[in-house]
Design a protein around this motif. Sequence first.
Motif, PDB file in Angstrom:
ATOM      1  N   SER A   1      36.828   8.400  23.392  1.00 26.76           N
ATOM      2  CA  SER A   1      38.124   8.723  22.782  1.00 26.76           C
ATOM      3  C   SER A   1      38.574  10.130  23.129  1.00 26.76           C
ATOM      4  O   SER A   1      39.765  10.368  23.357  1.00 26.76           O
ATOM      5  N   ALA A   2      37.635  11.067  23.196  1.00 26.56           N
ATOM      6  CA  ALA A   2      37.986  12.435  23.611  1.00 26.56           C
ATOM      7  C   ALA A   2      38.428  12.446  25.075  1.00 26.56           C
ATOM      8  O   ALA A   2      39.402  13.119  25.428  1.00 26.56           O
ATOM      9  N   GLN A   3      37.720  11.695  25.923  1.00 22.15           N
ATOM     10  CA  GLN A   3      38.107  11.618  27.336  1.00 22.15           C
ATOM     11  C   GLN A   3      39.494  10.999  27.492  1.00 22.15           C
ATOM     12  O   GLN A   3      40.242  11.363  28.395  1.00 22.15           O
ATOM     13  N   ASN A   4      39.821  10.060  26.597  1.00 20.47           N
ATOM     14  CA  ASN A   4      41.136   9.408  26.625  1.00 20.47           C
ATOM     15  C   ASN A   4      42.195  10.201  25.859  1.00 20.47           C
ATOM     16  O   ASN A   4      43.327   9.747  25.730  1.00 20.47           O
ATOM     17  N   ASP A   5      41.814  11.365  25.340  1.00 17.60           N
ATOM     18  CA  ASP A   5      42.726  12.248  24.621  1.00 17.60           C
ATOM     19  C   ASP A   5      43.371  11.575  23.404  1.00 17.60           C
ATOM     20  O   ASP A   5      44.544  11.769  23.118  1.00 17.60           O
TER      21      ASP A   5
ATOM     22  N   SER B   1      38.950  10.134  18.426  1.00 17.62           N
ATOM     23  CA  SER B   1      37.887  11.104  18.719  1.00 17.62           C
ATOM     24  C   SER B   1      37.482  11.838  17.444  1.00 17.62           C
ATOM     25  O   SER B   1      36.283  12.028  17.193  1.00 17.62           O
ATOM     26  N   SER B   2      38.444  12.199  16.614  1.00 18.05           N
ATOM     27  CA  SER B   2      38.121  12.894  15.356  1.00 18.05           C
ATOM     28  C   SER B   2      37.362  11.991  14.399  1.00 18.05           C
ATOM     29  O   SER B   2      36.346  12.394  13.820  1.00 18.05           O
ATOM     30  N   ALA B   3      37.846  10.770  14.229  1.00 21.57           N
ATOM     31  CA  ALA B   3      37.202   9.852  13.282  1.00 21.57           C
ATOM     32  C   ALA B   3      35.783   9.506  13.723  1.00 21.57           C
ATOM     33  O   ALA B   3      34.834   9.595  12.928  1.00 21.57           O
ATOM     34  N   HIS B   4      35.609   9.137  14.978  1.00 20.23           N
ATOM     35  CA  HIS B   4      34.286   8.710  15.422  1.00 20.23           C
ATOM     36  C   HIS B   4      33.327   9.876  15.590  1.00 20.23           C
ATOM     37  O   HIS B   4      32.113   9.702  15.433  1.00 20.23           O
ATOM     38  N   ALA B   5      33.841  11.062  15.858  1.00 20.22           N
ATOM     39  CA  ALA B   5      32.984  12.250  15.867  1.00 20.22           C
ATOM     40  C   ALA B   5      32.399  12.478  14.474  1.00 20.22           C
ATOM     41  O   ALA B   5      31.204  12.771  14.330  1.00 20.22           O
TER      42      ALA B   5
ATOM     43  N   VAL C   1      27.427  16.841  17.959  1.00 18.82           N
ATOM     44  CA  VAL C   1      28.566  16.046  18.429  1.00 18.82           C
ATOM     45  C   VAL C   1      29.534  16.944  19.196  1.00 18.82           C
ATOM     46  O   VAL C   1      29.969  16.595  20.298  1.00 18.82           O
ATOM     47  N   ASP C   2      29.860  18.093  18.635  1.00 21.41           N
ATOM     48  CA  ASP C   2      30.780  19.016  19.317  1.00 21.41           C
ATOM     49  C   ASP C   2      30.232  19.451  20.668  1.00 21.41           C
ATOM     50  O   ASP C   2      30.986  19.561  21.641  1.00 21.41           O
ATOM     51  N   LYS C   3      28.937  19.690  20.760  1.00 19.38           N
ATOM     52  CA  LYS C   3      28.321  20.095  22.033  1.00 19.38           C
ATOM     53  C   LYS C   3      28.467  18.977  23.061  1.00 19.38           C
ATOM     54  O   LYS C   3      28.825  19.241  24.221  1.00 19.38           O
ATOM     55  N   VAL C   4      28.222  17.734  22.656  1.00 20.28           N
ATOM     56  CA  VAL C   4      28.366  16.603  23.576  1.00 20.28           C
ATOM     57  C   VAL C   4      29.818  16.497  24.045  1.00 20.28           C
ATOM     58  O   VAL C   4      30.079  16.309  25.235  1.00 20.28           O
ATOM     59  N   LEU C   5      30.756  16.635  23.127  1.00 17.08           N
ATOM     60  CA  LEU C   5      32.169  16.503  23.485  1.00 17.08           C
ATOM     61  C   LEU C   5      32.659  17.662  24.345  1.00 17.08           C
ATOM     62  O   LEU C   5      33.524  17.478  25.204  1.00 17.08           O
ATOM     63  N   ASP C   6      32.074  18.839  24.144  1.00 26.79           N
ATOM     64  CA  ASP C   6      32.501  20.024  24.894  1.00 26.79           C
ATOM     65  C   ASP C   6      31.813  20.168  26.254  1.00 26.79           C
ATOM     66  O   ASP C   6      32.421  20.633  27.209  1.00 26.79           O
TER      67      ASP C   6
END
Length: 183
Positions: A55-59, A64-68, A82-87
């Motif tokens: 979801s983050a990759q798809n912007d 992305s917020s909910a599933h994070a 989670v933030d480290k993985v997304l960043d």
Amino acid sequence: MPHIAMPPELAPGTPGLFQYRPETGRHLGELAETLLRNPHSMSRGDRELIAAYVSAQNDCRFCSSAHAEISAAQISGGRALVDKVLDDLDSAPIPPKLKTLIVIAGAVTKGGHEVTDAMVDAARQAGATDTEIHDTVLIAAAFAMFNRYCDGLAAIVPDDPAAYVGMAQMIINDGYRMCATGH
């Protein structure tokens, strides 16, 4: 502002869209329940992390917020991990198997043909089963749809990060089937 007239009592994001059209939303909620919560060799938190990453990759801010948040509440390391993985997936301190599966999921966001034999081989070498590889691709493909569904209809998206914490607890406690009904 949503692209379609949405009753104000509906939930934000995709749950509200599921409620808007329960005849389709019921099936979409069941798909999410099966992919993210049913018994599996991968933890619920790890599968939610894949959904958040895609979801983050798809912007898609809502997904992305909910599933994070849902992932963070269910994995060791919580929100910081989670933030480290997304960043920065490459330096994220997660097991190699999960990292290789997230790489595959990221490739799916670009297109199915982007998944290479080398990616699948790396996942297998890290211990991933064929079912885990299959389900990772299906989670990524399903979330491409969910993300486009949410953003394509300009669903209402909460600005307050705290709103996602409450949503996460609701999903953890009650699952995705309730998204289509609001109960």
